[in-house]
Design a protein around this motif. Structure first.
Motif, PDB file in Angstrom:
ATOM      1  N   ALA A  15       7.851  -7.853  -8.481  1.00  0.00           N
ATOM      2  CA  ALA A  15       9.142  -7.366  -7.980  1.00  0.00           C
ATOM      3  C   ALA A  15       9.041  -6.809  -6.558  1.00  0.00           C
ATOM      4  N   MET A  18       6.137  -8.663  -1.310  1.00  0.00           N
ATOM      5  CA  MET A  18       5.312  -9.877  -1.334  1.00  0.00           C
ATOM      6  C   MET A  18       5.434 -10.607  -2.665  1.00  0.00           C
ATOM      7  N   GLU A  39       4.469  -6.401 -13.757  1.00  0.00           N
ATOM      8  CA  GLU A  39       4.838  -5.191 -13.014  1.00  0.00           C
ATOM      9  C   GLU A  39       4.310  -3.979 -13.777  1.00  0.00           C
ATOM     10  N   ARG A  40       4.428  -2.802 -13.183  1.00  0.00           N
ATOM     11  CA  ARG A  40       3.979  -1.562 -13.817  1.00  0.00           C
ATOM     12  C   ARG A  40       4.772  -1.280 -15.086  1.00  0.00           C
ATOM     13  N   PHE A  80      -0.710  -8.725  -4.603  1.00  0.00           N
ATOM     14  CA  PHE A  80      -0.377  -7.891  -3.441  1.00  0.00           C
ATOM     15  C   PHE A  80       0.237  -6.629  -4.032  1.00  0.00           C
ATOM     16  N   THR A  81      -0.621  -5.678  -4.438  1.00  0.00           N
ATOM     17  CA  THR A  81      -0.116  -4.491  -5.130  1.00  0.00           C
ATOM     18  C   THR A  81      -0.658  -3.231  -4.462  1.00  0.00           C
ATOM     19  N   THR A  82      -1.540  -2.524  -5.181  1.00  0.00           N
ATOM     20  CA  THR A  82      -2.155  -1.299  -4.646  1.00  0.00           C
ATOM     21  C   THR A  82      -3.662  -1.397  -4.898  1.00  0.00           C
ATOM     22  N   SER A  85      -4.708  -0.878  -8.566  1.00  0.00           N
ATOM     23  CA  SER A  85      -4.274  -1.994  -9.420  1.00  0.00           C
ATOM     24  C   SER A  85      -5.145  -3.218  -9.169  1.00  0.00           C
ATOM     25  N   THR A 104      -3.936  -7.164  -1.172  1.00  0.00           N
ATOM     26  CA  THR A 104      -3.766  -5.704  -1.088  1.00  0.00           C
ATOM     27  C   THR A 104      -4.652  -5.106  -0.003  1.00  0.00           C
ATOM     28  N   SER A 127      -8.403 -10.914   1.579  1.00  0.00           N
ATOM     29  CA  SER A 127      -8.240 -10.844   3.028  1.00  0.00           C
ATOM     30  C   SER A 127      -7.106  -9.884   3.373  1.00  0.00           C
ATOM     31  N   GLY A 128      -7.273  -9.166   4.444  1.00  0.00           N
ATOM     32  CA  GLY A 128      -6.219  -8.276   4.935  1.00  0.00           C
ATOM     33  C   GLY A 128      -5.048  -9.044   5.519  1.00  0.00           C
ATOM     34  N   MET A 130      -3.389 -13.190   5.099  1.00  0.00           N
ATOM     35  CA  MET A 130      -3.537 -14.534   4.543  1.00  0.00           C
ATOM     36  C   MET A 130      -2.969 -15.612   5.463  1.00  0.00           C
ATOM     37  N   LYS A 165       5.410   0.734   4.910  1.00  0.00           N
ATOM     38  CA  LYS A 165       3.959   0.521   4.766  1.00  0.00           C
ATOM     39  C   LYS A 165       3.247   1.860   4.563  1.00  0.00           C
ATOM     40  N   PHE A 245       2.272 -15.325   4.723  1.00  0.00           N
ATOM     41  CA  PHE A 245       1.221 -14.729   3.889  1.00  0.00           C
ATOM     42  C   PHE A 245       1.222 -15.382   2.505  1.00  0.00           C
TER      43      PHE A 245
HETATM   44  N1  LIG Z   1      -3.101  -9.754   3.029  1.00  0.00           N
HETATM   45  C1  LIG Z   1      -1.874 -10.081   3.458  1.00  0.00           C
HETATM   46  O1  LIG Z   1      -1.642 -11.168   4.041  1.00  0.00           O
HETATM   47  C2  LIG Z   1      -0.739  -9.136   3.188  1.00  0.00           C
HETATM   48  C3  LIG Z   1      -0.999  -7.967   2.535  1.00  0.00           C
HETATM   49  N2  LIG Z   1       0.031  -7.137   2.180  1.00  0.00           N
HETATM   50  C4  LIG Z   1      -0.357  -5.989   1.381  1.00  0.00           C
HETATM   51  O2  LIG Z   1       0.135  -6.215   0.054  1.00  0.00           O
HETATM   52  C5  LIG Z   1       0.398  -4.953  -0.572  1.00  0.00           C
HETATM   53  C6  LIG Z   1       1.806  -4.952  -1.127  1.00  0.00           C
HETATM   54  O3  LIG Z   1       2.737  -5.023  -0.063  1.00  0.00           O
HETATM   55  P1  LIG Z   1       4.314  -5.088  -0.350  1.00  0.00           P
HETATM   56  O4  LIG Z   1       4.642  -6.288  -1.161  1.00  0.00           O
HETATM   57  O5  LIG Z   1       4.971  -4.884   0.961  1.00  0.00           O
HETATM   58  O6  LIG Z   1       4.499  -3.765  -1.245  1.00  0.00           O
HETATM   59  P2  LIG Z   1       5.585  -3.468  -2.375  1.00  0.00           P
HETATM   60  O7  LIG Z   1       5.480  -1.994  -2.657  1.00  0.00           O
HETATM   61  O8  LIG Z   1       6.910  -4.046  -1.997  1.00  0.00           O
HETATM   62  O9  LIG Z   1       5.049  -4.309  -3.645  1.00  0.00           O
HETATM   63  C7  LIG Z   1       4.001  -3.908  -4.483  1.00  0.00           C
HETATM   64  C8  LIG Z   1       4.446  -4.158  -5.895  1.00  0.00           C
HETATM   65  O10 LIG Z   1       3.348  -3.948  -6.784  1.00  0.00           O
HETATM   66  C9  LIG Z   1       3.823  -3.185  -7.863  1.00  0.00           C
HETATM   67  N3  LIG Z   1       2.735  -2.526  -8.563  1.00  0.00           N
HETATM   68  C10 LIG Z   1       2.088  -1.381  -8.243  1.00  0.00           C
HETATM   69  N4  LIG Z   1       1.139  -1.116  -9.147  1.00  0.00           N
HETATM   70  C11 LIG Z   1       1.192  -2.101 -10.074  1.00  0.00           C
HETATM   71  C12 LIG Z   1       0.477  -2.378 -11.267  1.00  0.00           C
HETATM   72  N5  LIG Z   1      -0.506  -1.570 -11.706  1.00  0.00           N
HETATM   73  N6  LIG Z   1       0.809  -3.462 -11.994  1.00  0.00           N
HETATM   74  C13 LIG Z   1       1.782  -4.295 -11.567  1.00  0.00           C
HETATM   75  N7  LIG Z   1       2.509  -4.101 -10.438  1.00  0.00           N
HETATM   76  C14 LIG Z   1       2.200  -3.010  -9.700  1.00  0.00           C
HETATM   77  C15 LIG Z   1       4.820  -2.224  -7.236  1.00  0.00           C
HETATM   78  O11 LIG Z   1       5.645  -1.622  -8.199  1.00  0.00           O
HETATM   79  P3  LIG Z   1       6.330  -0.189  -7.864  1.00  0.00           P
HETATM   80  O12 LIG Z   1       7.158  -0.381  -6.642  1.00  0.00           O
HETATM   81  O13 LIG Z   1       7.125   0.087  -9.085  1.00  0.00           O
HETATM   82  O14 LIG Z   1       5.203   0.777  -7.636  1.00  0.00           O
HETATM   83  C16 LIG Z   1       5.558  -3.196  -6.311  1.00  0.00           C
HETATM   84  O15 LIG Z   1       6.566  -3.892  -7.007  1.00  0.00           O
HETATM   85  C17 LIG Z   1       0.114  -3.890   0.504  1.00  0.00           C
HETATM   86  O16 LIG Z   1      -1.208  -3.418   0.342  1.00  0.00           O
HETATM   87  C18 LIG Z   1       0.234  -4.677   1.809  1.00  0.00           C
HETATM   88  O17 LIG Z   1      -0.473  -4.112   2.873  1.00  0.00           O
HETATM   89  C19 LIG Z   1       1.311  -7.410   2.496  1.00  0.00           C
HETATM   90  C20 LIG Z   1       1.627  -8.546   3.185  1.00  0.00           C
HETATM   91  C21 LIG Z   1       0.624  -9.501   3.591  1.00  0.00           C
END
Ligand SMILES: NC(=O)C1=CN([C@@H]2O[C@H](COP(=O)(O)OP(=O)(O)OC[C@H]3O[C@@H](n4cnc5c(N)ncnc54)[C@H](OP(=O)(O)O)[C@@H]3O)[C@@H](O)[C@H]2O)C=CC1
Ligand SMILES: O=C(O)C1=N[C@H](C(=O)O)C[C@H](O)C1
Length: 273
Positions: A15, A18, A39-40, A80-82, A85, A104, A127-128, A130, A165, A245
């Motif tokens: 959701a 990304m 999702e969470r 692309f989460t945390t 995660s 992530t 990768s930081g 993609m 961010k 990405f």
């Molecule tokens: N390497 C690359 O090319 C790129 C990397 N990124 C990185 O990707 C990451 C995400 O970015 P972005 O999409 O903007 O962030 P968002 O916050 O929009 O998306 C992250 C999603 O992950 C969900 N989430 C968190 N924890 C869990 C879990 N344990 N299980 C399932 N879902 C979970 C969040 O839910 P909730 O909101 O409810 O917490 C949210 O929906 C960042 O670290 C960013 O820097 C981004 C773009 C390109």
């Protein structure tokens, strides 16, 4: 496994910014199919259709909070989460012996060590950034840093991202810093200057500086500045759409399928190593 030999992919964080972009991208790429979305546990999006949420109509993939059964039937995971995660998902991907593409950023050394351990059993591409453009830029930065002596050219990395961010410097800025350090034949750790404030003293020769801007809806801007006396070279990348990405991540998953377990980079995927 999905039908017709397509690679069955799970999108975790489906959701998110990304996550939704990935669902849309997979929909347009031959050979890949969304078979799961996670999702969470307390997400308001649980049970919704992942395609409908991403704006492409119903794809019959409900968003779930239980990764294990979804991973068990998948060929790969796009993540692309945390940091916490992604470490957890790397363990599940290792159990399922599938590909895990991690975009992530903001991972600690300990997170990266845990992900490397999971890569003994999973094919992990991390990768930081993609995108093709940034990974090519990293090659150019490495060449420029090698060609221009540290006594004559100072390296500074400037990035700007949207106001949502949460990590800094960006994963891309650090990737570019690593490339610059490699060109100079030094480690980034110990030579990086991540912030400046107050009476900093003069710039240390050979250090690699970072500056971070946050605001609005900027998808991702990065510049590597090589500053000499009387001249300055700037190598830049401007991301205009998160689809770059997402397409890179799907390409990484398709590339990793059938590879040996290990930790790979986008440079490996793109043949830029
Ligand atoms: N390497 C690359 O090319 C790129 C990397 N990124 C990185 O990707 C990451 C995400 O970015 P972005 O999409 O903007 O962030 P968002 O916050 O929009 O998306 C992250 C999603 O992950 C969900 N989430 C968190 N924890 C869990 C879990 N344990 N299980 C399932 N879902 C979970 C969040 O839910 P909730 O909101 O409810 O917490 C949210 O929906 C960042 O670290 C960013 O820097 C981004 C773009 C390109
Ligand atoms: O959080 C983002 O949005 C982005 N994160 C990555 C990073 O930290 O470099 C990649 C991209 O710049 C967008």
């Amino acid at each position: 496994m999905s039908e017709a030999g397509d690679m069955g992919l799970v999108v975790v964080g489906a959701a998110g910014r990304m996550g939704q972009t990935l669902i849309r991208a997979i929909h347009t790429i031959p050979g890949a199919r969304v078979i799961g979305a996670v999702e969470r546990a307390d997400s308001p999006h649980l049970g919704k259709d992942a395609g409908e949420l991403a704006g492409i109509g119903i794809i019959n993939v409900p968003i779930s909070d239980d990764p294990l059964p979804v991973f068990a039937k998948a060929d790969g995971v796009l993540d692309f989460t945390t940091p916490a995660s992604s470490v957890e998902f790397a363990g599940y991907a290792a159990q399922a012996r599938i590909a895990h593409v991690i975009g992530t950023t903001g991972c600690s050394a300990d997170d990266n060590a845990r992900i490397a351990a999971a890569a003994r059993h999973a094919m992990i591409v991390k990768s930081g950034n993609m995108s093709l453009g940034v990974n090519l830029l990293a090659v150019l930065v490495e060449q420029a840093a090698r060609a221009l002596d540290a006594d004559d050219f100072d390296i500074e990395i400037l990035e700007m991202h949207h106001k949502h961010k949460v990590d800094a410097p960006s994963g891309t800025a650090l990737l570019l810093g690593e490339a610059a350090a490699a060109g100079r034949g030094i480690a980034l750790a110990g030579n990086d200057v991540r912030s400046r404030d107050g009476h900093t003293g003069v710039r240390k020769t050979g250090s690699i500086g970072f500056a971070t801007l946050r605001g609005g809806s900027v998808v991702g801007d990065h510049s590597v500045i090589l500053a000499g006396t009387g001249e300055r070279i700037t190598l830049s990348h401007h991301a205009e759409d998160r689809a770059i990405f997402a397409r890179g991540a799907v390409k990484a998953a398709l590339w990793a399928r059938g590879k040996k377990p290990g930790l790979y980079s986008m440079r490996d995927v793109l043949g830029l190593s």
